[in-house]
Each structure stands twice: as structure tokens, then as C-alpha cells.
Scaffold this motif. Structure first.
Motif, mmCIF file in Angstrom:
data_model
loop_
_atom_site.group_PDB
_atom_site.id
_atom_site.type_symbol
_atom_site.label_atom_id
_atom_site.label_comp_id
_atom_site.label_asym_id
_atom_site.label_seq_id
_atom_site.Cartn_x
_atom_site.Cartn_y
_atom_site.Cartn_z
ATOM 1 N N LYS A 16 0.854 -1.187 0.072
ATOM 2 C CA LYS A 16 -0.152 0.060 0.074
ATOM 3 C C LYS A 16 0.961 1.121 -0.044
ATOM 4 C CE LYS A 16 -2.193 1.348 3.781
ATOM 5 N NZ LYS A 16 -2.738 2.539 4.270
ATOM 6 N N LYS A 17 1.956 1.211 0.761
ATOM 7 C CA LYS A 17 2.762 2.371 0.955
ATOM 8 C C LYS A 17 3.618 2.591 -0.459
ATOM 9 C CE LYS A 17 4.758 3.371 5.388
ATOM 10 N NZ LYS A 17 5.555 2.638 6.515
ATOM 11 N N GLU A 18 4.007 1.576 -0.920
ATOM 12 C CA GLU A 18 4.854 1.416 -2.286
ATOM 13 C C GLU A 18 3.958 2.084 -3.354
ATOM 14 O OE1 GLU A 18 6.623 -2.369 -4.400
ATOM 15 O OE2 GLU A 18 6.919 -2.309 -2.317
ATOM 16 N N ARG A 19 2.770 1.801 -3.348
ATOM 17 C CA ARG A 19 1.980 2.001 -4.417
ATOM 18 C C ARG A 19 1.468 3.584 -4.306
ATOM 19 N NH1 ARG A 19 3.493 -1.559 -7.880
ATOM 20 N NH2 ARG A 19 2.621 -3.460 -7.841
ATOM 21 N N ASN A 20 1.633 4.128 -3.255
ATOM 22 C CA ASN A 20 0.979 5.223 -2.789
ATOM 23 C C ASN A 20 -0.922 5.061 -2.722
ATOM 24 O OD1 ASN A 20 0.225 7.815 -1.740
ATOM 25 N ND2 ASN A 20 0.365 8.587 -3.581
ATOM 26 N N ALA A 21 -1.032 3.944 -2.180
ATOM 27 C CA ALA A 21 -2.490 3.579 -2.383
ATOM 28 C C ALA A 21 -3.421 3.934 -1.117
ATOM 29 C CB ALA A 21 -2.779 1.949 -2.705
ATOM 30 N N VAL A 22 -4.559 3.997 -1.456
ATOM 31 C CA VAL A 22 -5.639 4.147 -0.217
ATOM 32 C C VAL A 22 -6.480 3.023 -0.276
ATOM 33 C CG1 VAL A 22 -7.110 5.558 -1.441
ATOM 34 C CG2 VAL A 22 -7.265 5.619 1.142
ATOM 35 N N ILE A 23 -6.947 2.181 0.811
ATOM 36 C CA ILE A 23 -7.742 1.093 0.874
ATOM 37 C C ILE A 23 -9.090 1.595 1.372
ATOM 38 C CG2 ILE A 23 -8.340 -1.105 1.786
ATOM 39 C CD1 ILE A 23 -5.269 -1.575 1.927
ATOM 40 N N LEU A 24 -10.258 1.593 0.715
ATOM 41 C CA LEU A 24 -11.497 1.985 1.061
ATOM 42 C C LEU A 24 -12.269 0.853 1.341
ATOM 43 C CD1 LEU A 24 -12.122 5.182 -1.185
ATOM 44 C CD2 LEU A 24 -11.167 5.151 0.726
ATOM 45 N N ALA A 25 -12.902 0.592 2.167
ATOM 46 C CA ALA A 25 -13.722 -0.566 2.701
ATOM 47 C C ALA A 25 -15.054 -0.350 3.053
ATOM 48 C CB ALA A 25 -13.064 -1.449 3.642
ATOM 49 N N HIS A 26 -16.164 -1.042 2.439
ATOM 50 C CA HIS A 26 -17.422 -1.062 2.738
ATOM 51 C C HIS A 26 -17.750 -1.499 4.291
ATOM 52 C CE1 HIS A 26 -21.996 -1.683 3.132
ATOM 53 N NE2 HIS A 26 -21.884 -0.423 2.459
ATOM 54 N N ASN A 27 -18.583 -1.063 4.871
ATOM 55 C CA ASN A 27 -19.133 -1.644 6.350
ATOM 56 C C ASN A 27 -19.438 -3.266 5.942
ATOM 57 O OD1 ASN A 27 -18.757 0.492 7.992
ATOM 58 N ND2 ASN A 27 -20.787 1.321 7.168
ATOM 59 N N TYR A 28 -19.608 -3.753 5.083
ATOM 60 C CA TYR A 28 -19.932 -5.263 4.899
ATOM 61 C C TYR A 28 -18.772 -5.970 4.739
ATOM 62 C CZ TYR A 28 -24.956 -3.745 4.357
ATOM 63 O OH TYR A 28 -26.163 -3.098 4.334
ATOM 64 N N GLN A 29 -17.538 -5.584 4.533
ATOM 65 C CA GLN A 29 -16.302 -6.210 4.376
ATOM 66 C C GLN A 29 -15.992 -7.042 5.636
ATOM 67 O OE1 GLN A 29 -14.559 -6.336 1.227
ATOM 68 N NE2 GLN A 29 -16.549 -6.237 0.909
ATOM 69 N N THR A 30 -15.302 -8.230 5.392
ATOM 70 C CA THR A 30 -14.925 -9.054 6.442
ATOM 71 C C THR A 30 -13.954 -8.126 7.353
ATOM 72 O OG1 THR A 30 -12.998 -9.635 5.140
ATOM 73 C CG2 THR A 30 -14.980 -11.346 5.163
ATOM 74 N N GLY A 31 -13.999 -8.743 8.640
ATOM 75 C CA GLY A 31 -13.319 -7.748 9.952
ATOM 76 C C GLY A 31 -11.866 -7.516 9.482
ATOM 77 N N ASP A 32 -11.198 -8.598 8.762
ATOM 78 C CA ASP A 32 -9.532 -8.562 8.532
ATOM 79 C C ASP A 32 -9.714 -7.376 7.499
ATOM 80 O OD1 ASP A 32 -10.710 -10.169 6.444
ATOM 81 O OD2 ASP A 32 -9.233 -11.686 6.830
ATOM 82 N N ILE A 33 -10.331 -7.092 6.464
ATOM 83 C CA ILE A 33 -10.131 -6.374 5.469
ATOM 84 C C ILE A 33 -10.409 -4.775 6.155
ATOM 85 C CG2 ILE A 33 -11.181 -5.436 3.564
ATOM 86 C CD1 ILE A 33 -11.224 -8.334 2.293
ATOM 87 N N GLN A 34 -11.658 -4.961 6.998
ATOM 88 C CA GLN A 34 -11.998 -3.406 7.522
ATOM 89 C C GLN A 34 -10.679 -3.108 8.331
ATOM 90 O OE1 GLN A 34 -15.866 -3.030 9.748
ATOM 91 N NE2 GLN A 34 -16.739 -4.637 8.289
ATOM 92 N N ASP A 35 -10.017 -3.900 9.017
ATOM 93 C CA ASP A 35 -9.246 -3.513 9.973
ATOM 94 C C ASP A 35 -7.987 -2.833 9.218
ATOM 95 O OD1 ASP A 35 -10.652 -4.151 11.972
ATOM 96 O OD2 ASP A 35 -9.512 -6.043 12.439
ATOM 97 N N LEU A 36 -7.621 -3.440 8.076
ATOM 98 C CA LEU A 36 -6.660 -3.034 7.064
ATOM 99 C C LEU A 36 -6.774 -1.812 6.345
ATOM 100 C CD1 LEU A 36 -5.044 -6.207 5.567
ATOM 101 C CD2 LEU A 36 -3.815 -4.624 6.926
ATOM 102 N N ALA A 37 -8.353 -1.093 6.231
ATOM 103 C CA ALA A 37 -8.565 -0.159 5.657
ATOM 104 C C ALA A 37 -8.313 1.295 6.110
ATOM 105 C CB ALA A 37 -10.097 -0.360 5.174
ATOM 106 N N ASP A 38 -7.990 2.238 5.310
ATOM 107 C CA ASP A 38 -7.838 3.695 5.733
ATOM 108 C C ASP A 38 -9.033 4.130 5.899
ATOM 109 O OD1 ASP A 38 -4.873 3.928 5.249
ATOM 110 O OD2 ASP A 38 -5.667 3.254 3.182
ATOM 111 N N TYR A 39 -10.120 3.852 5.383
ATOM 112 C CA TYR A 39 -11.504 4.257 5.573
ATOM 113 C C TYR A 39 -12.369 3.117 5.416
ATOM 114 C CZ TYR A 39 -15.838 6.827 5.461
ATOM 115 O OH TYR A 39 -17.080 7.357 5.648
ATOM 116 N N VAL A 40 -13.438 3.114 6.373
ATOM 117 C CA VAL A 40 -14.586 2.114 6.354
ATOM 118 C C VAL A 40 -15.777 2.873 6.514
ATOM 119 C CG1 VAL A 40 -15.786 0.113 7.460
ATOM 120 C CG2 VAL A 40 -13.048 0.546 7.573
#
Ligand code: 13P
Ligand code: SF4
Length: 312
Positions: A16-40
Motif C-alpha cells: 500500500k505504501k509502495e503504491r501510494n494507495a488508499v484502501i477504502l472498505a464498505h461496512n460489509y467487508q470481513t473484519g480483517d479487511i476492515q481492519d486494514l482499510a484507511d476508511y470504512v
């Protein structure tokens, strides 16, 4: 947690850092994905974040129409999603060519078309304004009073907005296959098991279920409702991923999944197609990407920008 899972999470953070990426996750994603996201958040919050980010890459952990929305409002960014087949039954219920033919056949009605954001770019391009569950009442209240409204594609959200605004609308016959699984009986039963519990439900539920709820609102507003609720027990009638977000934000509450007639909770099979492995892969390969023909994108952008403007 097994070392492999920890490594995968760290690898995602590094990429994520290398790509200068932002992770956006919806409230219905699994907990592990939500926990990695920049915004839920909900569809509305995600659309604002997608528009405003200055990252080079948007990694959208949700379903396809949500990632597509990010590309429509921020076309210079690379938008990737973990699984390009993560669809939505609402989107499928209103194919663009069908809506186009309907509008042609009913051109004399001069419809003001309001589309719930759960639809394709093609459908968005045919509409006057978009709404989400978080702003639908506001958007409908701002519709021109002298034109009939066609509301697509969710008949349940549409019916709820009609109840809230008193504005008559013609409704497209689509629904969310997850939310229509909750029934009056399944919610009555869980209420009996938890006397005194409050019920919060998503407006994609049927009227029979909405009538049993103390509050009907978008997933984001559920967080505020639960935080401020004067009781400990709250029955949450929406997709199961919401429970992870709520338990994190409201640790003092007892959050109970609303059951269906068949299951103790309801999963959206599309939302759950995303996994940590696929998230890692899309960050590494920058694929699958959302790409759109420019004429469709620019036509779909207008009603989306109108929505963002009208819901501030
Ligand atoms: P929200 O915008 O309320 O999060 O709803 C999105 C959705 O897909 C509900 O099924
Ligand atoms: Fe679509 Fe329903 Fe899944 Fe939401 S829960 S993404 S409306 S199928």
C-alpha cells in the motif's frame, strides 16, 4: 493469529505504501479487511473519500458498482478491486438497456429519474441524480415538484423514502436479495428472545420488517444510532459485516445479528468474495482495474456530483 496471516497483512501494508494507495472498505467487508482499510463506511462516505483522495491508487474493497463510482468521480486514479465479479442483485435488477427502453417508451411522462447508487455506470448515465440510503430522503425532497419521479432500482428503499417524504414515486421492481431475506417472523422471534432490545434496520428491508424497527437508516448512521442508544441490547437488521464495525465502535453495547428464517445472520455473497489474498494480489498486480468508456463516465459523473453537492 497464524504467522502466514500476519505476514500477509504486513505485505498488504507494505505494498500500500509502495503504491501510494488508499484502501477504502464498505461496512460489509470481513473484519480483517476492515481492519486494514484507511476508511470504512457506507456508500456515501466512500464516494466522498474516493473523490477527495490524493493517493495514486484507490483499492476498493466493496462491490463492483462502488469501485466504478470511485472511478467515475476520480478518473485520473487507478481504481482496483479484489474481485471484479463482486456484483450486486440490485444492480442486476436494472440493466441499462432495459431502463433506456423504458424511458424511451415513457418519454411523454418527462420523468425525473433518481437512481440509488447500487446500479451500473450505464444506469447512472441515464439519471438526473443519484442517492444513497444515507441521503435518499434529502435528495427526493430536492427533486423538482412539477415532475413525476421514477426511482430505480430498489423498490423497498423507494417505498421507505415515499413514507418519509410523502412524495409519490414510480418504483422500479428491484431488490437486495440479502435484505429481503429478513422476515416479520424472524425479527419478531429475535425480539421475543431479547425483550427491551432496540431494532435498527436498513431501508432495503421490506416494509413488514421496517415496521418492527425503532430506526431505519444507512449503515453509517447505524453507528451513531447504536452509540447513542439508551439501551445495551440492539438487534441489527442488515448484512453481517456491519457487526464487526459496530462492535469496534460501540464496545459497551450487546449487538445482536438480525436473523433470517434460514440463518442466524445474513451474508452478502458478493461482499464476501473479497479476501486478504485477493486484496494483496490486486495491490501487487494493480489488476483487476475499473475502466470505463469516457462518454459513459462523464454522463454518469453529472448525477453523482449533483448528489454530492445536494447532500452536503
Ligand atoms: P449503505 O450505503 O447504507 O452502506 O448500503 C449499501 C448497501 O449495499 C446496502 O446493502
Ligand atoms: Fe447489493 Fe444487497 Fe449485497 Fe448490498 S447487500 S451489495 S444491496 S446484494
Amino acid at each position: 493469529m497464524p504467522a502466514a496471516a500476519l505476514d500477509l497483512k504486513q505485505a498488504i501494508r507494505d505494498l500500500k505504501k509502495e503504491r501510494n494507495a488508499v484502501i477504502l472498505a464498505h461496512n460489509y467487508q470481513t473484519g480483517d479487511i476492515q481492519d486494514l482499510a484507511d476508511y470504512v463506511g457506507d456508500s456515501l462516505g466512500l464516494a466522498y473519500h474516493a473523490k477527495e483522495t490524493d493517493a495514486d491508487v484507490i483499492v476498493f474493497c466493496g462491490v463492483h458498482f462502488m469501485a466504478e463510482t470511485a472511478k467515475i468521480v476520480n478518473p485520473s486514479k487507478i481504481v482496483v478491486l479484489p474481485d471484479k465479479d463482486a456484483g450486486c442483485s440490485l444492480e442486476q435488477s436494472c440493466p441499462g438497456p432495459e431502463l433506456e427502453a423504458f424511458l424511451k417508451a415513457n418519454a411523454d411522462k418527462n420523468y425525473y429519474v433518481i437512481a440509488y447508487i447500487n446500479c451500473s455506470a450505464h444506469v447512472k448515465a441515464l439519471c438526473d441524480v443519484i442517492c444513497t440510503s444515507g441521503n435518499a430522503v434529502k435528495i427526493v425532497n430536492k427533486a423538482p415538484a412539477d415532475r413525476p419521479i421514477l426511482f430505480v432500482p430498489d423498490e423497498n428503499l423507494g417505498a421507505w423514502v415515499m413514507e418519509q417524504t410523502g412524495r409519490k414515486m414510480d418504483l422500479w421492481k428491484g431488490n437486495c436479495y440479502v435484505h429481503v431475506e429478513f422476515t416479520r417472523e424472524s425479527i419478531r422471534r429475535i425480539k421475543e428472545e431479547h425483550p427491551g432490545a432496540l431494532v435498527v434496520a436498513h431501508p432495503e428491508c421490506t416494509q413488514a420488517v421496517r415496521l418492527l424497527a425503532d430506526e431505519v437508516c444507512s449503515t453509517e448512521k447505524m453507528v451513531t444510532f447504536c452509540r447513542n442508544a439508551p439501551v445495551k441490547d440492539i438487534i441489527v437488521v442488515t448484512e453481517s459485516g456491519m457487526l464487526h464495525r459496530l462492535r469496534k465502535e460501540c464496545p459497551d453495547k450487546n449487538l445482536i445479528a438480525g436473523p433470517t428464517d434460514r440463518c442466524a445472520c445474513a451474508d452478502c455473497r458478493y461482499m464476501k468474495m473479497n479476501t486478504l489474498e485477493k486484496l494483496h494480489s490486486c495491490l501487487e498486480k494493480l489488476e483487476p482495474r475499473v475502466e470505463l468508456p469516457e462518454d459513459i463516465r462523464s454522463r454518469a459523473e453529472l448525477p453523482l456530483l449533483r448528489m454530492l453537492e445536494q447532500s452536503r
